[in-house]
Write a protein that holds these residues in place. Structure first.
Motif, PDB file in Angstrom:
ATOM      1  N   SER A  16      -7.841  74.266   9.698  1.00 16.70           N
ATOM      2  CA  SER A  16      -8.622  74.377   8.366  1.00 16.70           C
ATOM      3  C   SER A  16      -7.973  75.191   7.883  1.00 16.70           C
ATOM      4  O   SER A  16      -7.556  75.546   6.275  1.00 16.70           O
ATOM      5  CB  SER A  16      -9.910  75.353   8.524  1.00 16.70           C
ATOM      6  OG  SER A  16     -10.790  73.918   9.220  1.00 16.70           O
ATOM      7  N   ILE A  17      -7.324  77.008   8.216  1.00 16.19           N
ATOM      8  CA  ILE A  17      -6.585  77.618   7.418  1.00 16.19           C
ATOM      9  C   ILE A  17      -5.350  77.409   6.693  1.00 16.19           C
ATOM     10  O   ILE A  17      -4.633  77.480   6.059  1.00 16.19           O
ATOM     11  CB  ILE A  17      -6.313  78.449   8.540  1.00 16.19           C
ATOM     12  CG1 ILE A  17      -6.289  80.221   7.720  1.00 16.19           C
ATOM     13  CG2 ILE A  17      -5.201  78.583   9.158  1.00 16.19           C
ATOM     14  CD1 ILE A  17      -6.481  80.377   5.983  1.00 16.19           C
ATOM     15  N   ILE A  18      -4.446  76.979   7.826  1.00 16.03           N
ATOM     16  CA  ILE A  18      -2.904  75.847   6.897  1.00 16.03           C
ATOM     17  C   ILE A  18      -3.101  74.866   5.622  1.00 16.03           C
ATOM     18  O   ILE A  18      -2.927  74.517   4.489  1.00 16.03           O
ATOM     19  CB  ILE A  18      -2.711  74.649   8.268  1.00 16.03           C
ATOM     20  CG1 ILE A  18      -2.295  75.632   9.224  1.00 16.03           C
ATOM     21  CG2 ILE A  18      -1.137  73.945   7.439  1.00 16.03           C
ATOM     22  CD1 ILE A  18      -1.188  74.918  10.236  1.00 16.03           C
ATOM     23  N   HIS A  19      -4.274  73.916   5.815  1.00 15.14           N
ATOM     24  CA  HIS A  19      -4.632  72.951   5.000  1.00 15.14           C
ATOM     25  C   HIS A  19      -5.165  73.813   3.766  1.00 15.14           C
ATOM     26  O   HIS A  19      -4.587  73.583   2.393  1.00 15.14           O
ATOM     27  CB  HIS A  19      -5.880  72.263   5.521  1.00 15.14           C
ATOM     28  CG  HIS A  19      -6.185  71.453   3.869  1.00 15.14           C
ATOM     29  ND1 HIS A  19      -5.520  70.936   3.357  1.00 15.14           N
ATOM     30  CD2 HIS A  19      -7.058  71.511   3.286  1.00 15.14           C
ATOM     31  CE1 HIS A  19      -6.825  70.271   2.490  1.00 15.14           C
ATOM     32  NE2 HIS A  19      -7.151  70.391   2.115  1.00 15.14           N
ATOM     33  N   LEU A  22      -2.002  75.946   2.132  1.00 16.09           N
ATOM     34  CA  LEU A  22      -1.083  75.493   1.911  1.00 16.09           C
ATOM     35  C   LEU A  22      -1.207  74.427   0.231  1.00 16.09           C
ATOM     36  O   LEU A  22      -1.171  74.512  -0.808  1.00 16.09           O
ATOM     37  CB  LEU A  22      -0.864  74.135   2.983  1.00 16.09           C
ATOM     38  CG  LEU A  22       0.475  73.118   2.194  1.00 16.09           C
ATOM     39  CD1 LEU A  22       1.790  73.724   2.240  1.00 16.09           C
ATOM     40  CD2 LEU A  22       0.501  71.733   3.771  1.00 16.09           C
ATOM     41  N   ASN A  23      -2.587  73.594   0.703  1.00 21.22           N
ATOM     42  CA  ASN A  23      -3.103  73.056  -0.604  1.00 21.22           C
ATOM     43  C   ASN A  23      -4.647  74.226  -1.940  1.00 21.22           C
ATOM     44  O   ASN A  23      -4.869  73.160  -2.783  1.00 21.22           O
ATOM     45  CB  ASN A  23      -4.087  71.310  -0.461  1.00 21.22           C
ATOM     46  CG  ASN A  23      -3.023  70.952   0.549  1.00 21.22           C
ATOM     47  OD1 ASN A  23      -2.274  70.513   0.879  1.00 21.22           O
ATOM     48  ND2 ASN A  23      -3.440  70.557   1.737  1.00 21.22           N
ATOM     49  N   GLY A  24      -4.656  74.768  -1.295  1.00 21.76           N
ATOM     50  CA  GLY A  24      -5.875  75.013  -2.332  1.00 21.76           C
ATOM     51  C   GLY A  24      -6.751  74.824  -1.535  1.00 21.76           C
ATOM     52  O   GLY A  24      -7.402  74.089  -1.324  1.00 21.76           O
ATOM     53  N   ALA A  41      -5.664  79.550  -4.922  1.00 21.97           N
ATOM     54  CA  ALA A  41      -4.414  78.865  -5.916  1.00 21.97           C
ATOM     55  C   ALA A  41      -4.189  78.266  -4.587  1.00 21.97           C
ATOM     56  O   ALA A  41      -3.753  78.460  -3.405  1.00 21.97           O
ATOM     57  CB  ALA A  41      -3.461  79.712  -6.697  1.00 21.97           C
ATOM     58  N   PRO A  42      -2.892  77.235  -4.438  1.00 18.25           N
ATOM     59  CA  PRO A  42      -2.406  76.479  -3.468  1.00 18.25           C
ATOM     60  C   PRO A  42      -0.532  77.386  -3.021  1.00 18.25           C
ATOM     61  O   PRO A  42       0.003  77.730  -4.288  1.00 18.25           O
ATOM     62  CB  PRO A  42      -1.807  75.366  -4.017  1.00 18.25           C
ATOM     63  CG  PRO A  42      -1.983  74.809  -4.459  1.00 18.25           C
ATOM     64  CD  PRO A  42      -2.729  76.467  -5.401  1.00 18.25           C
ATOM     65  N   HIS A  43      -0.091  76.757  -1.909  1.00 21.26           N
ATOM     66  CA  HIS A  43       0.628  77.698  -2.174  1.00 21.26           C
ATOM     67  C   HIS A  43       2.301  77.352  -1.038  1.00 21.26           C
ATOM     68  O   HIS A  43       3.002  77.735  -0.621  1.00 21.26           O
ATOM     69  CB  HIS A  43       0.502  79.241  -0.925  1.00 21.26           C
ATOM     70  CG  HIS A  43      -0.218  80.086  -1.334  1.00 21.26           C
ATOM     71  ND1 HIS A  43      -1.393  80.346  -1.484  1.00 21.26           N
ATOM     72  CD2 HIS A  43       0.381  81.234  -2.196  1.00 21.26           C
ATOM     73  CE1 HIS A  43      -1.868  81.329  -2.407  1.00 21.26           C
ATOM     74  NE2 HIS A  43      -1.657  81.769  -2.792  1.00 21.26           N
TER      75      HIS A  43
END
Length: 80
Positions: A16-19, A22-24, A41-43
């Protein structure tokens, strides 16, 4: 305005945290019984290693004591 960094089920769940980082994310979200409605915002412009380091920092700070995230885990999530 934004969900707390601890305790937080999104931070505890690596996928969840990676998603999210990564994708905002935008729209309503319920975290630990409280509703939040804002934009993150996505990073995705950051490298896998940079994202892993940022996420690992959050997972090991602010009262959290969670395992780090690896660059390989971020790379795998990026492919999904």
């Amino acid at each position: 305005m934004y969900p707390p960094l601890t305790p937080n089920t999104y931070i505890a769940n690596k996928d969840s945290i990676i998603h999210v980082v990564l994708n905002g994310m935008q729209g309503k979200i319920e975290v630990d019984g409280e509703v939040f409605n804002n934009f993150m915002a996505p990073h995705s412009h950051l490298s896998d290693q940079e994202l892993a380091e940022v996420i690992s920092y959050v997972r090991s700070s602010f009262g959290n004591a969670l395992d780090p995230v690896t660059a390989d885990e971020v790379a795998s999530a990026r492919k999904k």
